[in-house]
Design a protein around this motif. Structure first.
Motif, PDB file in Angstrom:
ATOM      1  N   ASN A 349     -17.592 -10.488  52.739  1.00 56.87           N
ATOM      2  CA  ASN A 349     -16.497  -9.979  53.554  1.00 56.87           C
ATOM      3  C   ASN A 349     -15.530  -9.265  52.623  1.00 56.87           C
ATOM      4  N   PRO A 352     -11.172  -9.955  54.018  1.00 56.64           N
ATOM      5  CA  PRO A 352     -10.826 -11.118  54.847  1.00 56.64           C
ATOM      6  C   PRO A 352      -9.454 -10.899  55.445  1.00 56.64           C
ATOM      7  N   ASP A 358     -13.741  -9.961  59.860  1.00 58.00           N
ATOM      8  CA  ASP A 358     -13.862 -11.407  60.065  1.00 58.00           C
ATOM      9  C   ASP A 358     -14.832 -11.718  61.202  1.00 58.00           C
ATOM     10  N   CYS A 361     -18.449 -10.989  60.242  1.00 55.96           N
ATOM     11  CA  CYS A 361     -18.961 -11.947  59.263  1.00 55.96           C
ATOM     12  C   CYS A 361     -19.229 -13.304  59.898  1.00 55.96           C
ATOM     13  N   GLU A 362     -18.310 -13.747  60.719  1.00 55.58           N
ATOM     14  CA  GLU A 362     -18.492 -15.040  61.381  1.00 55.58           C
ATOM     15  C   GLU A 362     -19.741 -15.013  62.265  1.00 55.58           C
ATOM     16  N   ASP A 376     -16.203 -15.714  51.754  1.00 55.38           N
ATOM     17  CA  ASP A 376     -14.993 -15.507  52.556  1.00 55.38           C
ATOM     18  C   ASP A 376     -13.737 -15.586  51.687  1.00 55.38           C
TER      19      ASP A 376
END
Length: 432
Positions: A349, A352, A358, A361-362, A376
RNA sequence: CGGGGCGUGGCGCAGCCUGGUAGCGCGCGUGUUUUGGGUACACGAGGCCGCCGGUUCGAGUCCGGCCGCCCCGACCA
């Protein structure tokens, strides 16, 4: 794992004690930390690699019919007195005593113990042959530990033991193990070559060591180019005849370390190859060396006692971690072969706090179900790239504000370094 | 075990020869800055200078002993 809460202490500078590349990279990538000379703690990333190697070793042992078990690290001296090795082994063996002043030892190997266990329970020729193995920590009090985990005092080793009725049977067991070894090393992404070896302190007369090729290896090796073409994934090798053919294929072409190298024979090899190598395995047949003195006998067909013919077969599991790095690295860090990498992919990421980054990536991280490492951390992009290269995960999924807006990521292959921009599904498909 | 070297904040090192208030870079914390390949600035935290003993008014520095670690060699998965 989220890298922000993972014990993976990467180092920009190399600790002074590390000389060879694998040792340096293991320290710098946060795989291990040294506890004492030749004794290491395995941190989360290093432990995952070690387990991946052990898993492959285990699968190939199982595939040739060996049974997994687990023997203790601590052994009574009494067993070693029975075989005569308590006095013969020398200061390499760590001898300890317990509170009752009984002599015990931290096992450097397990021939005595497996022989003892076997003699307690196996009574008939009908139960042979058998092969048993375990993957356990060993200790050899090396005078001079070095090269990090390649030559530690405490090390993880797969050791197997075969029990056969006679020499002919033992040879079959021996060949099966050789096959298991070649398959194991191939799956690990290594070129391994069996080379005839001295039988060493364990004794015996049929013995091969397995050398993997790595430019930074410690010993010089000479071998026939045919070894480079071999493929053990293809083709079935099961019957005794097929095994014999396989064995001939392994042992006929020229292959030798400096100890056994013979210039005259070498001169006759058509396709010569020279290189550096690291020993990662060793197999021996040693007949009744332990069964006889330790009183292991079983009833034969006619009721008369038979001393089983035995062999033992080792793979240095923790050494392989170092050997794999010696064979797979560049200036930026480790390049893990896919099957052993601590994580298949790392998600970077780059920003962040940016909602689009975010979220993406999550989402990605969830889809890997723990199979990916998620960087992260609130770090600069450059730091993340450098650490990702250093740690050597096969795939890097780079998520930045530029691509995230359009639902795209950059996928980088650690080996080779090719990158391409893809949408998430295409990237995941590619990673597999 | 023979030969050599080194122990100073987490990491890499200087200071020791010539004793006098413990330093640098990286990392770490806070803030500003920067925002796709180890950004910049400011402030800050962090050290019984491996341990024990000796010499001295005073020891990181000199002397003795011990411990630990590394390299070369002999030996090994």
């Amino acid at each position: 794992m989220r890298l922000s809460h993972t014990l993976a202490p990467t180092l920009k500078e190399t600790p002074a004690e590390a000389q060879i590349v694998s040792h340096r990279l293991m320290l710098r990538a946060g795989l291990v930390r040294q506890t004492a000379a030749g004794i290491y703690a395995w941190l989360p990333l290093g432990w995952r690699v070690l387990q991946n190697i052990a898993r492959i070793v285990r699968e190939e042992q199982d595939a040739v019919g060996a049974q997994e078990m687990l023997m203790p690290t601590i052994q009574p001296a009494e067993l070693w007195r029975q075989s005569g090795r308590y006095d013969a082994y020398g200061p390499e063996m760590l001898r300890i005593s317990d509170r009752h002043d009984r002599d015990i030892l931290y096992g450097p190997t397990n021939e005595e113990m497996i022989t003892d266990i076997f003699r307690q329970s196996v009574k008939s020729y009908r139960e042979l042959p058998q092969m048993l193995y375990h993957i356990q920590w060993k200790f050899r009090d090396e005078v001079r530990p070095r090269f990090g985990v390649m030559r530690g005092r405490e090390f993880l080793m797969k050791d197997a033991y075969s029990f056969d009725l006679d020499y002919a049977g033992a040879v079959v067991s021996y060949r099966k193990m050789m096959l298991a070894y070649m398959r194991t090393f191939q799956r690990l992404g290594l070129k391994a070559i069996p080379m005839e070896a001295e039988s060493g302190p364990i004794g015996g007369n049929l013995s091969h060591e397995f050398i993997i090729l790595a430019p930074t290896g410690e010993s010089q090796v000479w071998y026939d180019a045919v070894f480079e073409e071999m493929d053990f994934a293809a083709g079935r090798i099961e019957t005794d005849a097929e095994l014999e053919q396989f064995f001939a294929q392994m042992t006929t072409p020229y292959a030798a370390t400096d100890e056994k190298h013979d210039a005259a024979t070498w001169a006759q090899v058509t396709n010569q190859r020279e290189g550096r190598g690291i020993e990662v395995g060793h197999i021996f047949y040693f007949g009744t060396k332990y069964s006889t003195p330790m009183g292991l006998t079983i009833a034969g067909r006619d009721g008369a006692p038979i001393a089983p013919h035995m062999g033992s077969y080792g793979i240095g599991v923790s050494r392989l971690v170092g050997a794999l790095i010696e064979a797979n690295h560049d200036d930026a860090g480790i390049i893990w072969p896919d099957p052993v990498a601590p994580f298949r992919a790392v998600i970077l990421n780059l920003k962040p706090g940016d909602p689009a980054c975010d979220r993406m990536c999550e989402d990605l991280y969830a889809r890997f179900r723990g199979g990916a490492l998620y960087d992260d951390r609130e770090e600069r992009a450059g730091v993340k790239f450098a650490d990702a290269d250093l740690m050597g995960h096969p795939w890097q999924i780079v998520v930045g504000p530029r691509g995230a807006a359009g639902g795209r990521v950059e996928l980088k292959r650690r080996a080779g370094g090719e990158r391409q921009e893809l949408d998430i599904d295409a990237a995941l498909a590619k990673i597999g």
